[in-house]
Design an enzyme around this catalytic site. Structure first.
Site, PDB file in Angstrom:
ATOM      1  N   TYR A  68       8.794  14.475  -6.496  1.00 40.02           N
ATOM      2  CA  TYR A  68       7.221  14.320  -6.574  1.00 40.02           C
ATOM      3  C   TYR A  68       6.829  15.701  -7.140  1.00 40.02           C
ATOM      4  O   TYR A  68       6.821  16.641  -6.550  1.00 40.02           O
ATOM      5  CB  TYR A  68       6.858  13.954  -5.379  1.00 40.02           C
ATOM      6  CG  TYR A  68       7.445  12.623  -4.963  1.00 40.02           C
ATOM      7  CD1 TYR A  68       7.757  11.664  -5.747  1.00 40.02           C
ATOM      8  CD2 TYR A  68       7.162  12.199  -3.493  1.00 40.02           C
ATOM      9  CE1 TYR A  68       8.301  10.313  -5.376  1.00 40.02           C
ATOM     10  CE2 TYR A  68       7.395  10.869  -3.059  1.00 40.02           C
ATOM     11  CZ  TYR A  68       7.924  10.138  -3.837  1.00 40.02           C
ATOM     12  OH  TYR A  68       8.376   8.615  -3.247  1.00 40.02           O
ATOM     13  N   GLY A 128      -2.106   0.112  -4.999  1.00 36.14           N
ATOM     14  CA  GLY A 128      -3.649   0.279  -4.929  1.00 36.14           C
ATOM     15  C   GLY A 128      -4.147  -1.063  -5.325  1.00 36.14           C
ATOM     16  O   GLY A 128      -5.485  -1.315  -5.041  1.00 36.14           O
ATOM     17  N   PHE A 129      -3.245  -2.011  -5.975  1.00 35.74           N
ATOM     18  CA  PHE A 129      -3.939  -3.247  -6.772  1.00 35.74           C
ATOM     19  C   PHE A 129      -4.655  -3.767  -5.402  1.00 35.74           C
ATOM     20  O   PHE A 129      -5.698  -4.723  -5.615  1.00 35.74           O
ATOM     21  CB  PHE A 129      -3.029  -3.999  -7.357  1.00 35.74           C
ATOM     22  CG  PHE A 129      -3.399  -5.524  -7.660  1.00 35.74           C
ATOM     23  CD1 PHE A 129      -3.912  -5.373  -9.244  1.00 35.74           C
ATOM     24  CD2 PHE A 129      -3.458  -6.556  -7.042  1.00 35.74           C
ATOM     25  CE1 PHE A 129      -4.312  -6.871  -9.594  1.00 35.74           C
ATOM     26  CE2 PHE A 129      -4.003  -7.576  -7.486  1.00 35.74           C
ATOM     27  CZ  PHE A 129      -4.488  -7.687  -8.856  1.00 35.74           C
ATOM     28  N   PRO A 173       2.857  -0.380  -0.094  1.00 32.31           N
ATOM     29  CA  PRO A 173       2.216  -1.764   0.622  1.00 32.31           C
ATOM     30  C   PRO A 173       1.120  -2.287   0.091  1.00 32.31           C
ATOM     31  O   PRO A 173       0.668  -3.509   0.485  1.00 32.31           O
ATOM     32  CB  PRO A 173       2.204  -1.170   2.143  1.00 32.31           C
ATOM     33  CG  PRO A 173       1.996   0.220   1.865  1.00 32.31           C
ATOM     34  CD  PRO A 173       2.719   0.564   0.796  1.00 32.31           C
TER      35      PRO A 173
END
Length: 338
Positions: free
Chosen positions: A59, A209-210, A205
């Site tokens: 990251y 973001g959807f 999870p």
């Protein structure tokens, strides 16, 4: 708010019932966020009982571990740090490495960037198709014996590779993509984890973001979701009907669709690690721990989001998911990846 710890796996690791995914604070989901703001957000999470912090050396790369390291200064005893190795950027793009030399060098690098003496949970981020998983686990076992890591995990590993790894040293956790719209792991991987006493960490999870209302217009140009199959314009519009159902169900319960999605994961016995860079979103995520779902509620949610009907692959690079990454047999190992 979350305060009580729960057991992650059967090896004695105690964590918060929900974690905090820190990736988006530094990379992949748009520009890097202001460091001071992100450190303050991590502190707020810990103050409210969210103490499981998830990061990785990839990251940034590296910048997210440095951020998390700064954030845990003075509160190291209150948090559980989870980081990962194996994804490696070279001149040809991203490769996967699980050879002993790389395992050890990666761990030393993460310890330095995090500025800690020991990593609580160390994951192999992806399975190396050139190195038998027994070889990788052997080196991780040495790192435990040396006190550099406490527990071992795998991410995106098949049930067969989980069994092979667990036979070398008990695994504490498997991190996998698990949400209302990604449930293929329920067939084989999750039952295997239950059988072996391995904890389950659910990444994405909220469907990246959807499921919490992320719109295409919200994505910046350098957001990797721009190239995500389920976020393509056509697929997004078809998938939106599932989100609309969650909105209606949430309205009936006076909660958000994202909270319902997180509550579902939590009621399935997994620990979600939703990522966010905003305090209001973090508050909503934590509040999902107070939502109680009946078996009938769970079925209704699963019927509202039939995962077989979701349009688009769950990753823009399915070749690095558990479906396609298989560890080679131990007898093939010659001491070299090539």
């Amino acid at each position: 708010m979350a305060t009580a710890k729960v057991a992650l796996g059967s090896q004695g690791f105690q964590v918060s019932p929900q974690g905090l995914g820190c990736m988006g604070m530094s990379s992949f989901y748009g520009p890097q966020k202001p460091e001071e703001e992100m450190i303050a957000l991590i502190h707020k999470a810990v103050e409210h009982g969210i103490t499981l912090l998830d990061t990785s050396d990839v990251y940034g790369p590296h910048t997210n571990e440095i951020l998390v390291g700064k954030a845990v200064k003075g509160i190291r005893d209150k948090v559980q740090i989870c980081t990962k190795f194996a994804l490696h950027f070279d001149g040809k793009g991203m490769s996967v490495r699980g050879d002993p030399e790389y395992v050890r060098a990666s761990c030393e690098g993460s310890l330095k960037r995090l500025d800690v003496e020991c990593i609580d949970l160390y994951y192999q981020h992806r399975v190396d198709t050139k190195v038998p998983i027994e070889i990788t686990m052997g080196e991780l076992k040495k790192l435990i014996q040396e006190g550099k890591i406490k527990y071992i995990g795998l991410s995106e590993a098949s049930a067969a590779d989980i069994r092979r790894a667990h036979a070398v040293h008990p695994l504490t956790a498997i991190q996998l993509e698990y949400s209302l719209w990604t449930r293929d792991v329920e067939d084989d991987i999750i039952p295997t984890c239950r059988e072996l006493g391995i904890g389950i960490i659910a990444y994405s999870p909220l469907g990246r973001g959807f499921l919490s209302g992320k719109n295409l217009a919200d994505l910046s140009e350098n957001d990797i979701r721009k190239n995500h199959p389920r976020f393509s314009s056509e697929n997004f519009q078809q998938n939106k009907r599932f989100y609309d159902k969650l909105v209606a169900m949430g309205a009936e319960r006076n909660c958000t669709p994202g909270q319902l999605a997180l509550a579902w994961v939590q009621h399935k016995g997994a620990i979600p690690i939703p990522g966010t860079t905003k305090w209001e979103n973090l508050q909503q995520n934590i509040s999902s721990l107070d939502i109680k779902l009946t078996p009938e509620d769970i079925k209704a949610l699963e019927d509202a989001v039939p995962h077989q009907e979701v349009q688009g692959d769950r990753s823009s690079d399915m070749s690095k998911t558990w479906i396609y990454t298989v560890s080679p047999p131990l007898e093939s190992w010659t001491g070299s990846r090539h």
